[in-house]
Design a protein around this motif. Structure first.
Motif, mmCIF file in Angstrom:
data_model
loop_
_atom_site.group_PDB
_atom_site.id
_atom_site.type_symbol
_atom_site.label_atom_id
_atom_site.label_comp_id
_atom_site.label_asym_id
_atom_site.label_seq_id
_atom_site.Cartn_x
_atom_site.Cartn_y
_atom_site.Cartn_z
ATOM 1 N N GLY A 3 0.865 -1.216 0.115
ATOM 2 C CA GLY A 3 0.083 -0.049 -0.002
ATOM 3 C C GLY A 3 0.702 1.221 0.018
ATOM 4 N N CYS A 4 2.036 1.304 0.680
ATOM 5 C CA CYS A 4 2.849 2.385 0.787
ATOM 6 C C CYS A 4 4.321 2.125 0.410
ATOM 7 N N MET A 5 4.429 0.848 0.166
ATOM 8 C CA MET A 5 5.993 0.484 -0.390
ATOM 9 C C MET A 5 7.084 0.979 0.795
ATOM 10 N N GLU A 6 6.739 0.943 1.992
ATOM 11 C CA GLU A 6 7.612 1.014 3.071
ATOM 12 C C GLU A 6 7.986 -0.406 3.729
ATOM 13 N N PRO B 233 -1.746 -6.845 -6.773
ATOM 14 C CA PRO B 233 -0.637 -6.295 -6.016
ATOM 15 C C PRO B 233 0.070 -7.425 -5.567
ATOM 16 N N GLY B 234 1.506 -7.332 -5.700
ATOM 17 C CA GLY B 234 2.433 -8.115 -5.349
ATOM 18 C C GLY B 234 3.263 -8.863 -6.707
ATOM 19 N N GLY C 105 2.268 -2.399 -6.448
ATOM 20 C CA GLY C 105 1.679 -2.463 -5.350
ATOM 21 C C GLY C 105 0.086 -2.127 -5.457
ATOM 22 N N LYS C 106 -0.559 -1.471 -4.587
ATOM 23 C CA LYS C 106 -2.176 -1.235 -4.889
ATOM 24 C C LYS C 106 -2.476 -0.376 -6.041
ATOM 25 N N ILE D 175 0.907 2.292 -7.046
ATOM 26 C CA ILE D 175 2.122 2.476 -6.545
ATOM 27 C C ILE D 175 3.154 1.279 -6.770
ATOM 28 N N ALA D 176 4.314 1.458 -6.913
ATOM 29 C CA ALA D 176 5.383 0.227 -7.222
ATOM 30 C C ALA D 176 6.698 0.699 -6.622
#
Length: 91
Positions: free
Chosen positions: A7-10, A36-37, A47-48, A60-61
């Protein structure tokens, strides 16, 4: 590579739910878009889905070579194509 939140790539450790943004790895997703994934070109971890319209989608990636967050915009006009179910492939 650390476990990243889709969701945030953290970094999120081994949690299913991200402590930063609350994204759940088991969240439902729209099958018309990239799951996602998914890794694309052995380079981008998707990501999402952030935004979509009848012409494109933005995700987001994470760029695994540059080791940073990025946005991926996918051109996918609904009037011309559709996603192969559970695949990054468009037909």
């Amino acid at each position: 590579m650390e476990h990243l939140c889709l969701g945030c790539m953290e970094p999120k450790g081994n949690n299913d739910v991200c402590p930063r943004c609350g994204y759940n790895d088991n969240a439902e997703y729209l099958e018309s878009y990239i799951i996602p994934g998914t890794t694309i070109a052995n380079h981008y971890l998707i990501g999402k889905l952030l935004d979509y319209n009848g012409e494109s989608a933005t995700y987001i990636a994470y760029d695994t070579e540059l080791t940073c967050k990025v946005l991926i915009r996918e051109f996918m006009p609904f009037s011309l194509c559709k996603r192969v179910t559970k695949s990054p492939t468009i037909s």
